[in-house]
Structures are given as structure tokens and as C-alpha cells.
Design a protein around this motif. Structure first.
Motif, mmCIF file in Angstrom:
data_model
loop_
_atom_site.group_PDB
_atom_site.id
_atom_site.type_symbol
_atom_site.label_atom_id
_atom_site.label_comp_id
_atom_site.label_asym_id
_atom_site.label_seq_id
_atom_site.Cartn_x
_atom_site.Cartn_y
_atom_site.Cartn_z
ATOM 1 N N ASP A 44 2.141 17.246 -11.552
ATOM 2 C CA ASP A 44 2.849 18.520 -11.754
ATOM 3 C C ASP A 44 4.288 18.460 -11.259
ATOM 4 O O ASP A 44 5.117 19.264 -11.675
ATOM 5 C CB ASP A 44 2.123 19.667 -11.037
ATOM 6 C CG ASP A 44 0.786 19.999 -11.678
ATOM 7 O OD1 ASP A 44 0.511 19.499 -12.790
ATOM 8 O OD2 ASP A 44 0.016 20.760 -11.066
ATOM 9 N N GLU A 45 4.574 17.542 -10.346
ATOM 10 C CA GLU A 45 5.933 17.391 -9.822
ATOM 11 C C GLU A 45 6.683 16.277 -10.553
ATOM 12 O O GLU A 45 7.764 15.869 -10.130
ATOM 13 C CB GLU A 45 5.880 17.103 -8.319
ATOM 14 C CG GLU A 45 5.315 18.257 -7.511
ATOM 15 C CD GLU A 45 5.178 17.936 -6.026
ATOM 16 O OE1 GLU A 45 5.742 16.926 -5.560
ATOM 17 O OE2 GLU A 45 4.502 18.718 -5.339
ATOM 18 N N GLN A 46 6.093 15.780 -11.630
ATOM 19 C CA GLN A 46 6.673 14.706 -12.443
ATOM 20 C C GLN A 46 7.023 13.479 -11.609
ATOM 21 O O GLN A 46 8.081 12.881 -11.749
ATOM 22 C CB GLN A 46 7.882 15.214 -13.222
ATOM 23 C CG GLN A 46 7.500 16.315 -14.181
ATOM 24 C CD GLN A 46 8.685 16.889 -14.919
ATOM 25 O OE1 GLN A 46 9.815 16.841 -14.468
ATOM 26 N NE2 GLN A 46 8.405 17.447 -16.078
ATOM 27 N N GLU A 47 6.082 13.123 -10.728
ATOM 28 C CA GLU A 47 6.243 11.908 -9.923
ATOM 29 C C GLU A 47 5.492 10.772 -10.610
ATOM 30 O O GLU A 47 4.337 10.937 -10.993
ATOM 31 C CB GLU A 47 5.683 12.121 -8.512
ATOM 32 C CG GLU A 47 6.457 13.107 -7.691
ATOM 33 C CD GLU A 47 5.896 13.260 -6.292
ATOM 34 O OE1 GLU A 47 6.709 13.309 -5.355
ATOM 35 O OE2 GLU A 47 4.664 13.347 -6.140
ATOM 36 N N ILE A 79 9.725 3.824 1.681
ATOM 37 C CA ILE A 79 8.562 4.311 2.414
ATOM 38 C C ILE A 79 8.237 5.704 1.862
ATOM 39 O O ILE A 79 9.110 6.386 1.332
ATOM 40 C CB ILE A 79 8.800 4.339 3.945
ATOM 41 C CG1 ILE A 79 9.981 5.235 4.323
ATOM 42 C CG2 ILE A 79 8.985 2.922 4.485
ATOM 43 C CD1 ILE A 79 10.206 5.376 5.825
ATOM 44 N N PRO A 80 6.971 6.129 1.942
ATOM 45 C CA PRO A 80 6.609 7.463 1.452
ATOM 46 C C PRO A 80 7.401 8.546 2.185
ATOM 47 O O PRO A 80 7.595 8.479 3.396
ATOM 48 C CB PRO A 80 5.116 7.572 1.780
ATOM 49 C CG PRO A 80 4.643 6.168 1.919
ATOM 50 C CD PRO A 80 5.816 5.386 2.452
ATOM 51 N N ALA A 81 7.848 9.546 1.421
ATOM 52 C CA ALA A 81 8.659 10.610 1.999
ATOM 53 C C ALA A 81 8.608 11.842 1.117
ATOM 54 O O ALA A 81 8.292 11.759 -0.072
ATOM 55 C CB ALA A 81 10.104 10.144 2.162
ATOM 56 N N GLY A 82 8.953 12.974 1.710
ATOM 57 C CA GLY A 82 9.004 14.215 0.950
ATOM 58 C C GLY A 82 9.855 15.252 1.646
ATOM 59 O O GLY A 82 10.266 15.079 2.795
ATOM 60 N N GLU A 85 1.443 10.108 -2.364
ATOM 61 C CA GLU A 85 2.233 9.014 -2.915
ATOM 62 C C GLU A 85 1.527 7.667 -2.869
ATOM 63 O O GLU A 85 1.637 6.891 -3.811
ATOM 64 C CB GLU A 85 3.588 8.922 -2.215
ATOM 65 C CG GLU A 85 4.480 10.110 -2.520
ATOM 66 C CD GLU A 85 5.906 9.943 -2.027
ATOM 67 O OE1 GLU A 85 6.210 8.945 -1.346
ATOM 68 O OE2 GLU A 85 6.721 10.827 -2.338
ATOM 69 N N VAL A 86 0.840 7.365 -1.750
ATOM 70 C CA VAL A 86 0.234 6.034 -1.629
ATOM 71 C C VAL A 86 -1.285 6.064 -1.451
ATOM 72 O O VAL A 86 -1.917 5.015 -1.372
ATOM 73 C CB VAL A 86 0.897 5.199 -0.502
ATOM 74 C CG1 VAL A 86 2.360 4.929 -0.842
ATOM 75 C CG2 VAL A 86 0.772 5.862 0.849
ATOM 76 N N GLY A 87 -1.873 7.256 -1.349
ATOM 77 C CA GLY A 87 -3.323 7.374 -1.314
ATOM 78 C C GLY A 87 -3.980 7.062 0.016
ATOM 79 O O GLY A 87 -5.162 6.751 0.064
ATOM 80 N N TYR A 88 -3.245 7.149 1.111
ATOM 81 C CA TYR A 88 -3.801 6.850 2.428
ATOM 82 C C TYR A 88 -3.872 8.104 3.292
ATOM 83 O O TYR A 88 -3.004 8.972 3.235
ATOM 84 C CB TYR A 88 -2.932 5.827 3.180
ATOM 85 C CG TYR A 88 -3.204 4.399 2.813
ATOM 86 C CD1 TYR A 88 -4.101 3.630 3.535
ATOM 87 C CD2 TYR A 88 -2.556 3.813 1.734
ATOM 88 C CE1 TYR A 88 -4.340 2.304 3.206
ATOM 89 C CE2 TYR A 88 -2.787 2.492 1.387
ATOM 90 C CZ TYR A 88 -3.686 1.741 2.126
ATOM 91 O OH TYR A 88 -3.920 0.430 1.794
ATOM 92 N N HIS A 89 -4.913 8.139 4.108
ATOM 93 C CA HIS A 89 -5.006 9.121 5.182
ATOM 94 C C HIS A 89 -4.751 8.343 6.471
ATOM 95 O O HIS A 89 -5.387 7.315 6.708
ATOM 96 C CB HIS A 89 -6.387 9.770 5.237
ATOM 97 C CG HIS A 89 -6.600 10.567 6.484
ATOM 98 N ND1 HIS A 89 -6.038 11.801 6.673
ATOM 99 C CD2 HIS A 89 -7.286 10.282 7.614
ATOM 100 C CE1 HIS A 89 -6.375 12.248 7.864
ATOM 101 N NE2 HIS A 89 -7.128 11.349 8.463
ATOM 102 N N ALA A 90 -3.836 8.828 7.276
ATOM 103 C CA ALA A 90 -3.546 8.154 8.544
ATOM 104 C C ALA A 90 -3.921 9.081 9.686
ATOM 105 O O ALA A 90 -3.689 10.287 9.619
ATOM 106 C CB ALA A 90 -2.069 7.789 8.625
#
Length: 192
Positions: free
Chosen positions: A151-154, A83-86, A105-110
Motif C-alpha cells: 500500500d505504500e508502494q515499497e 539498513i531498514p529505516a522509516g 522491510e526485512v521480515g525480522y522480529h528483534a
């Protein structure tokens, strides 16, 4: 009720992206006596925020797939569904990070984030806590392709899997990320 702990000495062994501390301590035992002096190592990484995102339009869970060195090193392929995380940085609230990670990460606004649980990722060796949230979205909430921050090499692949298929994958042991497993077990409990 907090345990009584006496730190006799401590030092930082490594101070980089992760911090490694060594402490010598005594702690209260279940019988009320103090333990002998023990040496413990702790990884200080900061806290994390993670989001289980349900896409109502497609009846899917939105996940990431990305390279994880630890998985590769153990011979488990190196690519993990999560799942998206940071990381929750200084002066940031976990829910802010959760929202940002969804977009990056996944391009969604919730809209609404529902707090689910706080848990320790690996309490035997790390102070990292994970703040887990649940969010719902529709295809209309898609704001970008996601994929992480260059920039964060993701280098993140966005993957949407139907809920029932993902729960079957959970049951068959195909998922290996702890926060994702915890989130899906919670989802299953909510569906009953």
C-alpha cells in the motif's frame, strides 16, 4: 548552550509529503554579535528511525536494496543498499518505528534494540533527525519475507551480507547511504 536567533519573517513555500519553509533570520555569531539578516530554507520531513540488524546465525547484516530517485538522478544507478529505516510519524516513538520497519522491510522480529546515536541527516537544509539502533536476531526471528508494504508502494529486496564483506564494501566506497555508513562505522568501533 542554545544560540540566540531572531526570526524576522517566515513562510511555508510547499506543504506536501515534505514541507519547505523559508525563514529570514539573524543569529548569534561566534564573536557574540548578531549576523546580518540571512535567508534560509528548511525541509521539514519528520524524524527517522533506522536499525543495524545483525543475524547471529548467518553472521550477516540484514539490509534492504531499493530504488532511490535521487541516486538515479545523479547517475549512481538508483538502487541503494541501506539498513531498514522509516519515518517517525506523529504519536510514535522512534523505537516503535524501528521495530515495525524491521518486520515490514526485512521480515525480522528483534528482541532488544540498543540505542546507538541520534544524528541530523542534513542539518544545512533539513530538521530530520535519525535515531539509530542496533539489534541482533537469529534465523528463528524471521517472521515474514519482508519486502515492504504494498500500500505504500515499497518494492524492497532483502539482502544479507556477511559482516566482513560489508565492512570491505564500506572501505572500498561501495556504500553510499549515510545512515548505513554511520551504522557500520559504529559496528567496526564496537568490534575492536
Amino acid at each position: 548552550m542554545p544560540m540566540h536567533v531572531e526570526i524576522t519573517r517566515s513562510r511555508r513555500i510547499y506543504d506536501g509529503f515534505l514541507k519547505l519553509d523559508q525563514a529570514y533570520l539573524c543569529h548569534e555569531r561566534p564573536d557574540g554579535q548578531m549576523s546580518p539578516e540571512l535567508m534560509r530554507l528548511n525541509v521539514e520531513r519528520g524524524d527517522g528511525a533506522a536499525v543495524l540488524l545483525f543475524n547471529r546465525t548467518a553472521n550477516t547484516i540484514v539490509l534492504t536494496r531499493q530504488f532511490r530517485y535521487a541516486s538515479w538522478k545523479r547517475g549512481d544507478g538508483g538502487s541503494i543498499l541501506e539498513i531498514p529505516a522509516g519515518i517517525v510519524g506523529p504519536d510514535r516513538r522512534p523505537e516503535e518505528v524501528a521495530r515495525d520497519e524491521l518486520a515490514e522491510e526485512v521480515g525480522y522480529h528483534a528482541g532488544d534494540l540498543r540505542f546507538v546515536q541520534m544524528f541530523y541527516a542534513s542539518p544545512g537544509s533539513s530538521t530530520e533527525r535519525v535515531f539509530l539502533y542496533f539489534a541482533q536476531a537469529t534465523d528463528d526471528h524471521k517472521v515474514s519475507d519482508g519486502g515492504g508494504v504494498a500500500d505504500e508502494q515499497e518494492y524492497i529486496e532483502v539482502v544479507e551480507i556477511p559482516v566482513d564483506d560489508l565492512l570491505r564494501m564500506l572501505d572500498e566506497g561501495e556504500l553510499t547511504d549515510a545512515k548505513t555508513i554511520i551504522a557500520l562505522q559504529w559496528l567496526r568501533s564496537q568490534r575492536k
